[in-house]
Design an enzyme around this catalytic site. Structure first.
Site, short mmCIF file in Angstrom:
data_model
loop_
_atom_site.label_atom_id
_atom_site.label_comp_id
_atom_site.label_asym_id
_atom_site.label_seq_id
_atom_site.Cartn_x
_atom_site.Cartn_y
_atom_site.Cartn_z
N ASN A 103 0.47 -1.40 -0.01
CA ASN A 103 0.49 -0.04 -0.03
C ASN A 103 0.54 1.08 -0.32
O ASN A 103 0.02 2.63 -0.48
CB ASN A 103 -0.75 -0.38 1.44
CG ASN A 103 -1.46 0.96 1.22
OD1 ASN A 103 -2.52 1.28 0.94
ND2 ASN A 103 -1.60 1.75 2.63
N SER A 154 -2.94 -0.29 -6.57
CA SER A 154 -2.81 0.93 -7.37
C SER A 154 -3.21 2.25 -7.79
O SER A 154 -3.57 2.42 -6.70
CB SER A 154 -3.09 -0.06 -9.36
OG SER A 154 -2.59 0.35 -10.10
N TYR A 168 3.37 8.54 -11.90
CA TYR A 168 3.09 7.94 -11.07
C TYR A 168 2.30 6.55 -12.11
O TYR A 168 2.74 5.37 -11.23
CB TYR A 168 2.27 8.63 -11.13
CG TYR A 168 1.07 8.07 -9.52
CD1 TYR A 168 1.70 8.48 -8.15
CD2 TYR A 168 -0.36 8.18 -10.22
CE1 TYR A 168 0.11 7.58 -7.57
CE2 TYR A 168 -1.11 7.67 -9.03
CZ TYR A 168 -1.15 6.87 -7.68
OH TYR A 168 -1.62 6.98 -6.86
N LYS A 172 1.98 2.26 -11.63
CA LYS A 172 0.93 1.75 -11.26
C LYS A 172 0.62 0.99 -12.67
O LYS A 172 0.39 -0.44 -12.36
CB LYS A 172 -0.66 2.50 -11.52
CG LYS A 172 -0.04 2.98 -10.13
CD LYS A 172 -0.02 2.67 -8.52
CE LYS A 172 -0.30 3.53 -7.40
NZ LYS A 172 0.54 2.66 -5.68
N THR A 202 -7.73 10.77 1.28
CA THR A 202 -6.23 10.24 2.04
C THR A 202 -5.72 11.14 1.99
O THR A 202 -6.23 12.08 1.69
CB THR A 202 -5.67 8.60 1.01
OG1 THR A 202 -5.03 9.50 0.16
CG2 THR A 202 -7.04 8.29 0.73
#
Length: 295
Positions: A103, A154, A168, A172, A202
């Site tokens: 994670n 992901s 980024y 992924k 988040t």
């Protein structure tokens, strides 16, 4: 005979009518966001969790709430030499390791020309090489158990791109390609789950959490809006990490679990749009592609 019982949020399979054998989780980036939500959800469901983080003291409040179920370990996922050690520590303490959740991660924004080689390599270390090494480290234990699950956190960015998210998305996409291949080559009872969340609340967009490459004026029109969104979008995301954690647990408990779990309406719409565009392009150029066959 094992019977099905309901404990808190989901059905559990027990080894007898009197005893349930909890699963053992190893979750990286466990102190915030999806990692924290999964740690709390798994513990609330009766499982045992080892939360891995660079600053494990940030997990003290969860350890205090679940002293017999949650423990914390200091671990930087880019320290690939320590991956096998962490797995061994978990197995030595609990006797098994049932679920690995890769994670740990962060947001990075920058056009490719703005992104330095060091920035690109650092992000791949965090999002790809670290999870790959940790996955490799757990496979021998799961092979011995003939069971286990690897959850790769992901992103919708593993399917859908946007200006400024090139580095980024590249990490992924790579992680997803590796994991899909693993699901085809590992045949000893291990499940793989790729989770593709959209915008969730988040800490990825928190001030200082996202890494922004030095901007170039030439990309103000394309990457500028993405940079502004990341810099100002914290708290406006529609996704709830606690609901995401419950969805992940449900997918892991399914008799026929998915390989990919897309979370959030924005992510689902984005993936559908990409698949539609790929289908149209494939059809449009299919004759040209097929005409390359040796006659």
């Amino acid at each position: 005979m094992a019977v099905a019982v309901v404990t808190q949020r989901r059905k559990r399979r027990v080894v007898s009518e009197l005893e349930y054998s909890p699963r053992v989780w190893l979750i990286t980036g466990a102190t915030s966001g999806f990692g924290l939500a999964l740690t709390e959800a798994a513990a609330a469901a009766g499982d045992l969790v080892v939360g891995a983080a660079r600053s494990p003291d940030r997990l003290d409040h969860v350890v205090a709430a679940y002293p017999d179920q949650v423990s914390a370990v200091e671990f930087n996922v880019t320290d690939r030499a320590r991956c096998a050690e962490v797995v061994s520590e978990v197995v030595a303490r609990h006797g098994r390791l049932d679920v690995l959740v890769n994670n740990a991660g962060r947001t990075q924004v920058g056009a490719l020309e703005e992104t330095t080689d060091e920035e690109l390599r650092a992000l791949f270390d965090l999002h790809f090489f670290g999870p790959a090494a940790l996955t490799r480290a757990v496979l021998p234990q799961m092979r011995r158990q003939r069971s286990g699950a690897v959850v790769q956190m992901s992103s919708v960015g593993g399917q859908v791109t946007a200006p400024g998210f090139g580095a980024y998305c590249a990490t992924k996409f790579a992680l997803e390609g590796l994991t899909e291949t693993l699901s085809q080559e590992v045949d000893f009872g291990v499940r793989f789950l790729i989770v593709e969340p959209g915008a969730f609340r988040t800490n990825l967009f928190n001030p200082g959490a996202a890494y922004l490459s030095a901007p170039m004026p030439e990309y103000a029109g394309t990457v500028g809006p993405t940079r502004d969104y990341v810099a100002s979008g914290d708290g406006s995301q529609s996704g709830d990490p606690a609901k995401a954690a419950r969805a992940i647990l449900a997918a892991l408990d399914a008799s026929t679990p998915p390989l990919r779990l897309v979370l959030g309406s924005d992510a689902i719409d984005g993936v559908r749009g990409r698949l539609d565009a790929l289908g149209r392009e494939l059809s449009e150029w299919e004759a040209v592609g097929r005409d390359t066959t040796v006659e």
